[in-house]
Structure formats: structure tokens, C-alpha cells
Enzyme design. Structure first.
Site, PDB file in Angstrom:
ATOM      1  N   CYS A 291      -6.007   1.816   6.036  1.00 21.03           N
ATOM      2  CA  CYS A 291      -6.670   0.584   6.465  1.00 21.03           C
ATOM      3  C   CYS A 291      -6.035   0.113   7.775  1.00 21.03           C
ATOM      4  O   CYS A 291      -5.076   0.707   8.259  1.00 21.03           O
ATOM      5  CB  CYS A 291      -6.529  -0.491   5.381  1.00 21.03           C
ATOM      6  SG  CYS A 291      -4.844  -1.116   5.187  1.00 21.03           S
TER       7      CYS A 291
ATOM      8  N   CYS B 121      -2.239  -0.737   7.522  1.00 22.28           N
ATOM      9  CA  CYS B 121      -1.401   0.455   7.484  1.00 22.28           C
ATOM     10  C   CYS B 121      -1.420   1.190   8.822  1.00 22.28           C
ATOM     11  O   CYS B 121      -0.386   1.700   9.262  1.00 22.28           O
ATOM     12  CB  CYS B 121      -1.841   1.363   6.346  1.00 22.28           C
ATOM     13  SG  CYS B 121      -1.514   0.634   4.719  1.00 22.28           S
TER      14      CYS B 121
ATOM     15  N   GLU C 177       0.986   3.805   1.944  1.00 25.70           N
ATOM     16  CA  GLU C 177       1.536   4.143   3.253  1.00 25.70           C
ATOM     17  C   GLU C 177       2.740   3.273   3.588  1.00 25.70           C
ATOM     18  O   GLU C 177       3.736   3.763   4.127  1.00 25.70           O
ATOM     19  CB  GLU C 177       0.482   3.943   4.354  1.00 25.70           C
ATOM     20  CG  GLU C 177      -0.765   4.775   4.178  1.00 25.70           C
ATOM     21  CD  GLU C 177      -1.896   4.036   3.480  1.00 25.70           C
ATOM     22  OE1 GLU C 177      -3.048   4.239   3.861  1.00 25.70           O
ATOM     23  OE2 GLU C 177      -1.616   3.257   2.543  1.00 25.70           O
TER      24      GLU C 177
ATOM     25  N   HIS D 258       0.848  -1.190   0.000  1.00 26.87           N
ATOM     26  CA  HIS D 258       0.000   0.000   0.000  1.00 26.87           C
ATOM     27  C   HIS D 258       0.883   1.241   0.000  1.00 26.87           C
ATOM     28  O   HIS D 258       2.062   1.189   0.376  1.00 26.87           O
ATOM     29  CB  HIS D 258      -0.893   0.011   1.232  1.00 26.87           C
ATOM     30  CG  HIS D 258      -2.001  -0.983   1.179  1.00 26.87           C
ATOM     31  ND1 HIS D 258      -3.068  -0.927   2.054  1.00 26.87           N
ATOM     32  CD2 HIS D 258      -2.228  -2.050   0.379  1.00 26.87           C
ATOM     33  CE1 HIS D 258      -3.906  -1.916   1.783  1.00 26.87           C
ATOM     34  NE2 HIS D 258      -3.411  -2.618   0.780  1.00 26.87           N
TER      35      HIS D 258
END
Length: 165
Positions: A76, A79, A48, A46
């Protein structure tokens, strides 16, 4: 946040869900990332996570206590966990994620008193622009799917994505 949006645009151009993130320390960007789980065959890729990894490499420590993370979509739970472990001081996000958001939309990991780190969270920064790139991406995917070039090629399905307009 504008730089995070530019990074989201890079993800969009590669067929990834357009989310961009960056880590800032003392006003300087030390980590950048954009979604790349499909390209990297990595469910943890992701935006992040990419930004946190680059920032940690930049300063030579997995702890980033005086840093801020800017991301175009609400993080999410995965993360959020990484953000906590990195000891990020502040999270700033654009669009809320009503399917998997862990900063208040679905749950609020940073408000859980039993956890040992609590980043300050600011949501809704450039939310319309951050949401628009996601909406445009999924609209394009729907058109491609109708035309027969849909999500099967890349393994992308809207049902499993973080954001839907």
C-alpha cells in the site's frame, strides 16, 4: 516468496489478513513480518513494516540500500513510503491489490519521478498462491459473519481491507 507465504499463514492463523513479508540481503533473510494491526492495535503493523523494522534492527541502520523486500500482496502507499525511506533496492510482490496497491495497481509510487528513491518492482510472483490465501481468508470471514461470529469480534471488516477476491 514461499517463506513470505508461510508468514502469511501465521497471520491467517491469528485472524489477521494473511500477508507475509521478508527482507533479504546477500541471499540471507534479515527481516520477517506478517500483518498484525488488529493484534497490536497498530494501523502501521503491516507485514512490510514489521519486516523492515526487524531488518533495520538486524543491521543497525534504518537504511537498507542493498536489500530486497518480498511480500505476498502489493504494498500500500504507507508501506511504499517506508520502503522508499529505507532505500530498499527491489520489491517483489505476489498478488496485485486493486484497492490500495501502490506499485501499479491503483498508483505507482515507485515510478513517481519527483520522489528521490525508485526501487525496482517485480509483481506477480506466485500470484495465484498469494491470492488464494487471501481469498480463502475472506471466504472464511464471510462464513463467520453469516454464522454471527463475524468481523465485529476482531474489528475486521472487508470494506477496510486491502484485498477482496
Amino acid at each position: 516468496m514461499r517463506t513470505a507465504l508461510e508468514l502469511a499463514g501465521q497471520a491467517f492463523a491469528m485472524g489477521e489478513v494473511p500477508v507475509g513479508a521478508l527482507v533479504v540481503k546477500d541471499g540471507m533473510i534479515i527481516g520477517r513480518g506478517y500483518n498484525a494491526p488488529i493484534l497490536r492495535n497498530d494501523p502501521s503493523a503491516h507485514a512490510e513494516m514489521q519486516a523492515l523494522r526487524e531488518a533495520a534492527q538486524h543491521i543497525g541502520n534504518y537504511r537498507l540500500p542493498e536489500c530486497e523486500l518480498f511480500v505476498t500482496l502489493e504494498p500500500c502507499l504507507m508501506c511504499a513510503g517506508a520502503i522508499m525511506h529505507a532505500r530498499i533496492a527491489r520489491v517483489v510482490y505476489g498478488a496485485a491489490d486493486y484497492k490500495t496497491g501502490a506499485c501499479g495497481s491503483v498508483l505507482n509510487a515507485f515510478a513517481e519521478s519527483r520522489l528521490n528513491h525508485h526501487a525496482r518492482v517485480t509483481g506477480g510472483v506466485l500470484a495465484d498462491e498469494c491470492g488464494l490465501i487471501l481469498s480463502n481468508f475472506f471466504a472464511m470471514r464471510r462464513i463467520q459473519k453469516k454464522a454471527g461470529a463475524g468481523s465485529q469480534e476482531s474489528g475486521l471488516s472487508e470494506a477496510g481491507m486491502d484485498y477482496e477476491d
